[in-house]
Design an enzyme around this catalytic site. Sequence first.
Site, PDB file in Angstrom:
ATOM      1  N   GLU A  58      -8.409  -6.301 -10.363  1.00 42.76           N
ATOM      2  CA  GLU A  58      -9.291  -5.977  -9.237  1.00 42.76           C
ATOM      3  C   GLU A  58     -10.120  -4.759  -9.586  1.00 42.76           C
ATOM      4  O   GLU A  58      -9.936  -4.154 -10.632  1.00 42.76           O
ATOM      5  CB  GLU A  58      -8.460  -5.724  -7.979  1.00 42.76           C
TER       6      GLU A  58
ATOM      7  N   LYS B  30       0.852  -1.193   0.000  1.00 38.16           N
ATOM      8  CA  LYS B  30       0.000   0.000   0.000  1.00 38.16           C
ATOM      9  C   LYS B  30       0.884   1.237   0.000  1.00 38.16           C
ATOM     10  O   LYS B  30       1.645   1.461   0.925  1.00 38.16           O
ATOM     11  CB  LYS B  30      -0.916   0.017   1.213  1.00 38.16           C
TER      12      LYS B  30
END
Length: 174
Positions: free
Chosen positions: A53, A19
């Site tokens: 995704e 992240k």
Amino acid sequence: MTISAVRKFDNSAIPAWAKACGQYINSARAVNDAQRRGFDEALLLNSQGLVAEGSGENLFVVKKGAITTNDRDASILMGVTRASVLEIARDLGIEARVAPISVDDVLDADELFFTGTAVEVTAIREVDGTEIGSGRPGPVTHRIQDTFNQAVRGELPQYRRWLSFVRQPVSSRT
């Protein structure tokens, strides 16, 4: 949802499982484009043309009662909610596979759902105008969604280890 023209960056460029704030620009571009075109969400493909995704969610495909989601090699963020849903599926006796997902797999699904911190477990009704299954959340999605919701509310003892309880301070009377 729409299949985005914006591709997910490849793990060889930036590790998708890490992240980092700069990575969100990719997802923001995809969802902004989708919303300009009248869709709620975008589905990003990876550099191989396979499903990666959503803009901030992992994807699950339901076919013949089994669920499939992809893995790190698809350039996805390895979500905590994704891992939780895989565990829930196993506990419910729902066959779960981790394998590449094609656009055809998505369009031919009996059910689709996203998982993520913000969406938790959310059914997908259609992709680029193609209705998925009956166009309503299906039985597998419902079972997983209901179990997940009970787990995060602390109603299922087998998942209480996922939770961190915060003590409410004792108010002082003056």
